[in-house]
Design an enzyme around this catalytic site. Structure first.
Site, PDB file in Angstrom:
ATOM      1  N   ASP A 166     -51.818  90.632   1.608  1.00  0.00           N
ATOM      2  CA  ASP A 166     -52.611  91.747   1.071  1.00  0.00           C
ATOM      3  C   ASP A 166     -53.142  91.332  -0.310  1.00  0.00           C
ATOM      4  O   ASP A 166     -52.616  90.407  -0.932  1.00  0.00           O
ATOM      5  CB  ASP A 166     -51.758  93.017   0.927  1.00  0.00           C
ATOM      6  CG  ASP A 166     -52.588  94.216   0.466  1.00  0.00           C
ATOM      7  OD1 ASP A 166     -53.450  94.672   1.239  1.00  0.00           O
ATOM      8  OD2 ASP A 166     -52.400  94.685  -0.670  1.00  0.00           O
ATOM      9  N   SER A 167     -54.150  92.056  -0.771  1.00  0.00           N
ATOM     10  CA  SER A 167     -54.676  91.779  -2.108  1.00  0.00           C
ATOM     11  C   SER A 167     -53.623  92.070  -3.187  1.00  0.00           C
ATOM     12  O   SER A 167     -53.714  91.529  -4.287  1.00  0.00           O
ATOM     13  CB  SER A 167     -55.919  92.635  -2.361  1.00  0.00           C
ATOM     14  OG  SER A 167     -55.579  94.003  -2.263  1.00  0.00           O
ATOM     15  N   TYR A 196     -59.555  93.918  -4.320  1.00  0.00           N
ATOM     16  CA  TYR A 196     -60.602  93.232  -3.553  1.00  0.00           C
ATOM     17  C   TYR A 196     -61.736  94.200  -3.192  1.00  0.00           C
ATOM     18  O   TYR A 196     -62.832  93.783  -2.858  1.00  0.00           O
ATOM     19  CB  TYR A 196     -60.033  92.708  -2.231  1.00  0.00           C
ATOM     20  CG  TYR A 196     -59.270  91.403  -2.279  1.00  0.00           C
ATOM     21  CD1 TYR A 196     -58.801  90.853  -3.471  1.00  0.00           C
ATOM     22  CD2 TYR A 196     -59.011  90.710  -1.096  1.00  0.00           C
ATOM     23  CE1 TYR A 196     -58.090  89.658  -3.477  1.00  0.00           C
ATOM     24  CE2 TYR A 196     -58.321  89.510  -1.092  1.00  0.00           C
ATOM     25  CZ  TYR A 196     -57.857  88.989  -2.274  1.00  0.00           C
ATOM     26  OH  TYR A 196     -57.162  87.804  -2.273  1.00  0.00           O
ATOM     27  N   CYS A 226     -54.469  94.160   5.105  1.00  0.00           N
ATOM     28  CA  CYS A 226     -55.441  94.626   4.109  1.00  0.00           C
ATOM     29  C   CYS A 226     -56.726  94.919   4.867  1.00  0.00           C
ATOM     30  O   CYS A 226     -57.264  94.027   5.536  1.00  0.00           O
ATOM     31  CB  CYS A 226     -55.648  93.513   3.081  1.00  0.00           C
ATOM     32  SG  CYS A 226     -56.936  93.860   1.866  1.00  0.00           S
ATOM     33  N   ASN A 227     -57.188  96.155   4.766  1.00  0.00           N
ATOM     34  CA  ASN A 227     -58.409  96.521   5.499  1.00  0.00           C
ATOM     35  C   ASN A 227     -59.627  95.779   4.958  1.00  0.00           C
ATOM     36  O   ASN A 227     -60.499  95.372   5.719  1.00  0.00           O
ATOM     37  CB  ASN A 227     -58.652  98.019   5.385  1.00  0.00           C
ATOM     38  CG  ASN A 227     -57.653  98.815   6.204  1.00  0.00           C
ATOM     39  OD1 ASN A 227     -57.899  99.126   7.352  1.00  0.00           O
ATOM     40  ND2 ASN A 227     -56.490  99.122   5.632  1.00  0.00           N
ATOM     41  N   GLU A 286     -51.934 100.177  -8.105  1.00  0.00           N
ATOM     42  CA  GLU A 286     -51.595  98.877  -8.726  1.00  0.00           C
ATOM     43  C   GLU A 286     -51.023  99.078 -10.138  1.00  0.00           C
ATOM     44  O   GLU A 286     -50.292  98.241 -10.637  1.00  0.00           O
ATOM     45  CB  GLU A 286     -52.831  97.969  -8.782  1.00  0.00           C
ATOM     46  CG  GLU A 286     -53.272  97.421  -7.419  1.00  0.00           C
ATOM     47  CD  GLU A 286     -52.387  96.288  -6.891  1.00  0.00           C
ATOM     48  OE1 GLU A 286     -51.993  95.398  -7.651  1.00  0.00           O
ATOM     49  OE2 GLU A 286     -52.089  96.319  -5.674  1.00  0.00           O
ATOM     50  N   CYS A 329     -56.729 102.040   4.083  1.00  0.00           N
ATOM     51  CA  CYS A 329     -56.453 101.086   3.009  1.00  0.00           C
ATOM     52  C   CYS A 329     -54.942 101.089   2.871  1.00  0.00           C
ATOM     53  O   CYS A 329     -54.325 102.161   2.766  1.00  0.00           O
ATOM     54  CB  CYS A 329     -57.112 101.506   1.704  1.00  0.00           C
ATOM     55  SG  CYS A 329     -56.596 100.481   0.310  1.00  0.00           S
ATOM     56  N   THR A 330     -54.358  99.899   2.871  1.00  0.00           N
ATOM     57  CA  THR A 330     -52.898  99.835   2.922  1.00  0.00           C
ATOM     58  C   THR A 330     -52.235 100.305   1.623  1.00  0.00           C
ATOM     59  O   THR A 330     -51.026 100.525   1.591  1.00  0.00           O
ATOM     60  CB  THR A 330     -52.450  98.407   3.276  1.00  0.00           C
ATOM     61  OG1 THR A 330     -53.022  97.489   2.335  1.00  0.00           O
ATOM     62  CG2 THR A 330     -52.892  98.040   4.670  1.00  0.00           C
ATOM     63  N   HIS A 331     -53.009 100.440   0.570  1.00  0.00           N
ATOM     64  CA  HIS A 331     -52.448 100.998  -0.665  1.00  0.00           C
ATOM     65  C   HIS A 331     -52.261 102.518  -0.581  1.00  0.00           C
ATOM     66  O   HIS A 331     -51.429 103.080  -1.294  1.00  0.00           O
ATOM     67  CB  HIS A 331     -53.371 100.724  -1.859  1.00  0.00           C
ATOM     68  CG  HIS A 331     -53.305  99.334  -2.395  1.00  0.00           C
ATOM     69  ND1 HIS A 331     -53.734  98.234  -1.704  1.00  0.00           N
ATOM     70  CD2 HIS A 331     -52.851  98.869  -3.599  1.00  0.00           C
ATOM     71  CE1 HIS A 331     -53.563  97.152  -2.456  1.00  0.00           C
ATOM     72  NE2 HIS A 331     -53.032  97.514  -3.604  1.00  0.00           N
TER      73      HIS A 331
HETATM   74  N1  DGL Z   1     -55.062  97.238   0.348  1.00  0.00           N
HETATM   75  C1  DGL Z   1     -56.359  96.816   0.605  1.00  0.00           C
HETATM   76  C2  DGL Z   1     -56.982  97.467   1.820  1.00  0.00           C
HETATM   77  O1  DGL Z   1     -56.272  97.825   2.754  1.00  0.00           O
HETATM   78  C3  DGL Z   1     -57.370  96.655  -0.485  1.00  0.00           C
HETATM   79  C4  DGL Z   1     -57.106  97.090  -1.838  1.00  0.00           C
HETATM   80  C5  DGL Z   1     -57.987  96.373  -2.826  1.00  0.00           C
HETATM   81  O2  DGL Z   1     -57.612  95.277  -3.191  1.00  0.00           O
HETATM   82  O3  DGL Z   1     -59.047  96.916  -3.179  1.00  0.00           O
HETATM   83  O4  DGL Z   1     -58.184  97.607   1.884  1.00  0.00           O
END
Ligand code: DGL
Length: 275
Positions: free
Chosen positions: A12-13, A44, A75-76, A160, A194-196
């Site tokens: 993941d990012s 990202y 990470c999407n 983050e 988004c996994t966050h």
């Molecule tokens: N967690 C990531 C996702 O699922 C991206 C978060 C990011 O780095 O912007 O898209």
């Protein structure tokens, strides 16, 4: 093809992929895992296609070099902007039998079972929303469904920076949810693409009316991985079965350890990696 066994790589990012890893480990505890968070270069979500592709390829290549036969892009944004090119352009030039899988396809497959109205809300990063990956995957699998997407650029920085439970986060949670629901009054299912975002789940759930489902991806991706390994015994036999989990970050390991332990509810041991 290498006969050495290795862990499943999870990329993941930053911290977001931990929400996927947690569910994968719950579902498939027998396997070993190697998590890589590119925290030094996160987020990202606002980066261009070329940059996300380059960063993701560096991370995936590093996980392959460290012995992972299979890498999950948890990470999407990376799945939307880099997975297809890696699968089609890079994997054919790499040692035979290495695989990379993403999170968008399994989520799009699950959506069909979850919505009654066929009106879906997708919340993701700018990169994921602008790629229109969900619109395309959902249209392929569930023709007739209407996908309404909304980018939430402030949510990843809140996570983050460990502000996900702070009162200040409420403003941005309510803002994006309201904007999404204003797009289509028939939405009955919202996907946190988004996994966050699961780290903001309590605030998101509180902001969404009760009759609307809020779907996270962890269990969906874990089920899909379990199914993939059942259908691919040649890959399953190459996965290490010591049940351990190691963590790598491109940032300072102490910084990662503190926050990761909060997200996973357990202490983690982390090493630094340069990509
Ligand atoms: N967690 C990531 C996702 O699922 C991206 C978060 C990011 O780095 O912007 O898209």
């Amino acid at each position: 093809m290498s006969r050495t066994k290795g862990p499943i790589g999870v990329f993941d990012s930053g911290y977001g992929g931990l929400t996927i890893l947690k569910e994968i480990r719950k579902r498939l505890p027998q396997y070993s895992y190697l998590y890589l968070g590119d925290n030094a270069r996160a987020p990202y979500g606002t980066r261009s296609f070329d940059v996300v592709y380059r960063f993701t390829l560096e991370a995936v290549s590093a996980l392959f070099d460290m012995g992972c036969p299979l890498v999950i892009l948890a990470c999407n944004t990376a799945s939307a902007k880099a997975l297809r090119t890696i699968q089609q352009k890079n994997l054919p030039d790499m040692p035979q039998g290495l695989r990379a899988l993403g999170v968008i396809r399994p989520t799009a497959e699950a959506i069909g079972q979850l919505s009654s109205s066929g009106h879906i809300g997708v919340l993701g990063t700018e990169g994921t929303v602008n790629s229109r990956s969900y619109d395309m995957e959902v249209a392929k699998l569930n023709p007739g469904f209407k996908v309404n997407s909304k980018a939430c650029p402030m949510w990843v920085p809140l996570v983050e920076n460990n502000e996900a439970t702070a009162p200040g986060a409420d403003y941005f949670v309510n803002k994006y949810i309201d904007e999404l629901l204003d797009m289509d009054s028939r939405i009955d299912t919202i996907v946190l693409a988004c996994t966050h975002y699961p780290i903001l789940f309590p605030k998101i759930r509180a902001a969404v009316p009760d009759h609307i489902k809020v779907v996270t991806q962890g269990e969906i991706v874990a089920d899909s991985l379990a199914d993939y390994l059942l259908r691919h015994p040649e890959m399953e036999s190459r996965i290490d079965k010591n049940g351990d989990c190691r963590y790598l970050t491109t940032e300072n390991p102490d910084k990662f350890t503190g926050l990761a332990s909060v997200f996973l509810n357990e202490p983690v041991s982390v090493s630094h990696i340069d990509l």
